[in-house]
Each structure stands twice: as C-alpha cells, then as structure tokens.
Scaffold this motif. Structure first.
Motif: not given
Lengths: 289, 286
Positions: A254-255, A258-259, A262, A279
């Motif tokens: 999930l992270v 969006e990013y 990661f 990170v």
C-alpha cells in the motif's frame, strides 16, 4: 542442506470413501520432498488437502496411489511404521486431543514406554524434552491445569523425547492466543536452529514468513512454491486461492503504491520499520545535498 | 440506553467452592449489551471469558448476582431454559463438540426439528442457514460430517445455531482454524446478520485482527474482572493496557508501536492495515 530428502512424497493421490460408489478426492498426484534441516510451510484454504497431506508424512494415512518414503521406508510397510513415526513426529491442532497422562512427565514418557527405553535413558530424554520446550518447572503438574500454549509445548515435548528428525505441526497454533502462539513459535525456531527439520501447516501468514520454503496447495495439488518472499509477492494469485499475505506485506504494498521508493517486497514487521528509516534517511540526504 | 438485551449485574462464579482447588473465575462482573450491538470479549487465557459466556444461555447458572436475557431472569430456578436457549445461540470453539449427525443437512436441521417446526419450515431454515454461512445447500447437504475439513465443520456448527434464529448469537473463537478467505467471509456474514437482521452478537476472540474488523465495542477481562470497556480504537491505542493484561495486538498495530519506539510520531489508534499505511505515508511525506 543435504541432497538426500528425509521425506519423499511420490505422485500421491488420496480420497475419502463416502460410500460404495462415492469418493471425495483430496490429493491428486502430489509430489513433494522434505530435506534435512529445512523449515517448510504448507498453506492452502480449508479443504485444499494440506492437513490430509501432512497426515501422510508419518503414515497416519497411506496413499490410495503413489508412495511416501521416510528415509527410504515406505509408509505402507506396517511392520516398520514405528520406525517411521519415531523419525517424523506430529503435533495436532487441539492440545487436549493428544495429552493422555495425568502428570506432565508421564505424558512425555508415554511414547518412550511403548518403545521400551531403559529407565535411565527415559529420565534423560524427558529432561531433555521438557527443557527444550521450557516446561521443566511443570514436570509434576497435571496437564489439564495448563494453558493451551503450555499443553501444546507438552505435546511437542512428548514427540521430542522420541528424538525424531522431523517435526510436523498441523495447525498447532490455531487454537492458541497470541502469547501461546509466540511460545510455540519460539520453541520451533530454537529446534530449527539446532537442526530439526520442521514442516508446518498453518493459516497464519506471519508464521509462514519465518519458513525457508512455502508450498501452496489448491484442490489437492501443489500450485505454487518458493521462499516466503517469492510466494508473498503473488498477492493477486494468493487472493484467488483464498489466501492472504502478512499485514507487513500488505502495508508495504500500500505504501509503495503511493510512494514508489518504498520497497513493496517486505514480509516481517521489523522490515517495515527498517524500510521507513531507510527511506527517510535517503530523503533527508537527498534534500540536504 | 433502552432496556439492554443482556443485563448482567454483580455476577461472581467460583469453581470447586470449598475445596483446596477453589478458583474465583468471575468476580463481580457487570455488563449490559444493547440489542443489535456487536461486542468482543477479550482477555488472556484464564481471564474468565468462557465462564462469562456460558452464563448467557444457562449452561452455568449464576451463583451470585443476576443475569437477565431479554427479560428472562436466568437466576430464577424456574426459568424456562428451553426458551432461553432459543433466544441465545452459542457456538463453541471446537466444532466437533456440536456435530453429531451423519450428514450435514441433518445436523443443521436437528435444532429446528426438535423445536417441532413443520418439515417445510425446517427445510427452508436449513437452506437459509447453510447459504448464510457459505455452504452450498445443494452440494453440501448430503455430505457426511466426518469428511469435512475443520473450517467446514465450524460453518456447519454455526449454521445449526443460526437455523434456530436466535436473538443473541454468542461465539467462542468464531474463526480459529479458518483460512483467511473463510475467515473474512464468515466475519462479513456475521457483520451482515448484526447490521441487517439486528442480531446481537457477542464473541470471544484471541485474534485481534478479527476483533478490529468486527466489534463495535470491546470488553477486556483479567482475573475474572472487567478491566476496560471501549471502542476498538480506544483499546488498541492503549499499548500499556494491552501489555499489562497479556493481550496481543493486531500486526498492523505492532508495526505502529515499533515505529513509535523508534521515535516516529504516529497515531496508534489506526489499527487497520490501510490506516497503518497512511500513518507511514504521513511520516515519509512530512
């Protein structure tokens, strides 16, 4: 890891006989090898055949077709079934179903009495087994006053006393609370470090993350296998198979979505924490330079 | 709160009273559950959870204190136990304990049949209850119960209780031993029964992910006493309470606690994986 497997499952099929003309197929042409010192996890949804497969590993069930060999001994050979069971021990789901004696040390001794071990050696083996599971202080207690996790540790001790090469856990933690589960996992980890071969059947994906190799079952067949990281990378495929990934993997994915910096391919809680730190430090360095 | 459907006041229970093995399992417990609520009872092994829920359908009668279920006073010696058990369905932890017929359909039909319902109604209820728990009526009704997997047995046991159409459903570890999808489906079905059919649900669980997903309210027990009563957010956000009473945390909360220990500022009340991911993104984008 040596090349000679402890357990060879060769083209095994199995079905439960309902009545004369009806069978429910459970295993279909399954082949699998378990190597010495390995930590293997078997996963699959309810009814996928994983428990039935695990019951073949020490001859509780014998194949309808195909063969299971334990150190070269065929589990069909009823004359040598004791040899098979002393090499491959099994812990089941319900602690209450596998405790037979009224005092802890008698329960651990039960298997030994059946194979006629001398009194001297019996004492040594009980000491060793209770110590290995951290239950020495309870040796004179009645088992029915113990918690589920403690009872499961006694069940494991009863098997360790037989000095097996391989321990099979068939959903051995699924009836325990998280503390009881942690107790069992700590014992299993320690045994594995000391060289014991472990086969675990489980629904807890965070337990699976600790294994060396994962075998995924579906409709009586092996459909996927690899290291936990390889297997958990197939989030969509696992979902189709009615399975899940550890929360750590889900959160990492999930992270990542969006990013992108990661790493999505994480399986342990502490890896997520370390990745956050990694990170962040990189970000700080990038903005500082 | 209007008249609660479960009203327990000052309930105590002592096992083996007057012997050296005397054990106080419940100590002055007071608990009200409103109709339509979904409540989790959690606590370490031996905290009294099982003793408490066995009072709800009269398996254990109150030694001291009162238990009133939907107006029926269980403390009264003349209470109509049959009527009580029709209102409160209890599903045990080990499904083998409550399956006794040879075939799945017969097992689910046992309760409604004993209630003296007409055959058509029994059939209708069995069909309804089986489909509700995710067992296909057509495919499974003639399956022998011994050839079921552990998870399927649990569904059959639940269907058998739902077929009685109770007002209160009490579950002891509803999803222990179920695979992730079956667990998720069963939780969704229980949730649906709770939300749409206004069934009151009380469940005991060790699985904190399950508590997080299902419960409106969490009742924490330790040593036979209630130590906390609040929303999942309040309970899981309280690391000290969880540690003190040997209660596990959902994995996602464990990750958040670990981050907090590392010095990151996070909100530990974000217990769902999606919320935990948002908390991590907040740290990274700060």
């Amino acid at each position: 890891m040596s090349n000679q497997p402890i357990i060879c499952v060769e083209n095994v099929s199995f079905a439960y006989q309902v009545n004369q003309d009806q069978q429910i197929p459970v295993l279909q042409n399954v082949s699998l090898e378990v190597y010495p010192g390995e930590y293997l996890a078997i996963i699959g949804h309810n009814g996928s055949g994983k428990s039935t497969l695990s019951k073949h590993l020490n001859g509780i069930l014998t194949p309808l077709e195909g063969n299971v060999l334990v150190n070269g001994i065929n589990t069909r050979d009823k004359g040598r079934i004791h040899e098979v069971r002393s090499r491959v021990g099994m812990v089941f789901q319900h602690p209450d179903n596998q405790i037979v004696a009224t005092i802890v040390e008698d329960d651990v001794a039960f298997g030994l009495e059946n194979i006629e071990v001398s009194a001297e050696e019996m004492k040594d083996r009980i000491d060793f087994a209770l110590d290995a599971v951290g239950m020495s202080a309870f040796r004179h207690r009645p088992p029915h006053h113990l918690s589920g996790g403690q009872k499961q540790r006694i069940a494991i001790a009863g098997i360790l006393a037989m000095k097996p090469q391989c321990l099979v856990l068939d959903e051995a933690t699924s009836m325990l609370d998280s503390y009881g589960r942690q107790d069992i996992l700590a014992v299993v980890r320690k045994l594995h470090r000391e060289g014991m071969t472990i086969v675990t059947v489980t629904h807890h994906m965070s337990e699976v993350a600790e294994a060396d190799r994962v075998v995924v079952m579906e409709a009586g067949k092996v459909v996927l296998q690899g290291t936990p990281r390889e297997v958990f990378a197939h989030q969509e495929k696992l979902k189709e198979l009615h399975l899940d990934v550890p929360d750590a993997s889900r959160i990492a994915a999930l992270v990542h979505s969006e990013y992108p910096a990661f790493n999505p391919n994480l399986i342990h809680n502490e890896e997520v924490v370390a990745e956050v730190t990694r990170v962040q430090i990189r970000e700080v360095e990038a903005s500082g330079s | 709160m209007t008249q609660p459907i479960v009203d327990i006041r000052n309930l105590s229970h002592i096992y083996m009273q007057g012997t050296p093995l005397e054990h106080r399992a419940l100590d002055d417990v007071t608990l009200q559950v409103a109709e339509g609520e979904c409540m989790a009872v959690i606590g370490h092994t031996g905290s009294g959870k099982s003793t408490l829920i066995q009072h709800l359908n009269g398996l254990i009668r109150p030694q001291s204190g009162t238990v009133i279920i939907n107006g029926l006073d269980v403390s009264q010696p003349k209470v109509d136990i049959k009527s009580l058990r029709r209102q409160v369905g209890l599903v045990f932890q080990n499904p083998e304990d409550q399956l006794f017929e040879k075939l799945v359909g017969d097992d689910v039909a046992y309760g409604p049949f004993k209630m003296g319902l007409p055959l058509e109604e029994v059939r209708r209820r069995v069909h309804w209850a089986m489909e509700l728990v995710g067992l296909s009526f057509q495919e499974m009704k003639d399956r022998p119960t011994f050839a079921l997997s552990g998870g399927q047995k649990r569904k059959v046991a639940l269907a058998g209780v739902l077929a009685l159409q109770p007002k209160v459903l009490v579950l002891d570890e509803p999803t222990a031993g179920l695979d992730p999808l079956s667990r998720k489906e069963l939780l969704e079905r229980i949730r649906h029964l709770n939300r749409e059919e206004n069934l009151t649900v009380i469940f005991v669980s060790h699985n904190m992910e399950e508590v997080a997903q299902l419960a409106d309210r969490v009742y924490v027990m330790a040593n036979g006493k209630a130590v906390c009563d609040g929303s999942p957010r309040q309970i899981f956000g309280n690391e000290e309470l969880l540690r003190q009473h040997h209660i596990g945390t959902p994995e996602s909360v464990d990750i958040l606690y670990r981050l907090r220990t590392e010095g990151y500022s996070i909100n530990p009340e974000s217990y769902l994986p999606e919320e935990a991911a948002c908390e991590i993104l907040k740290i990274l984008k700060r």
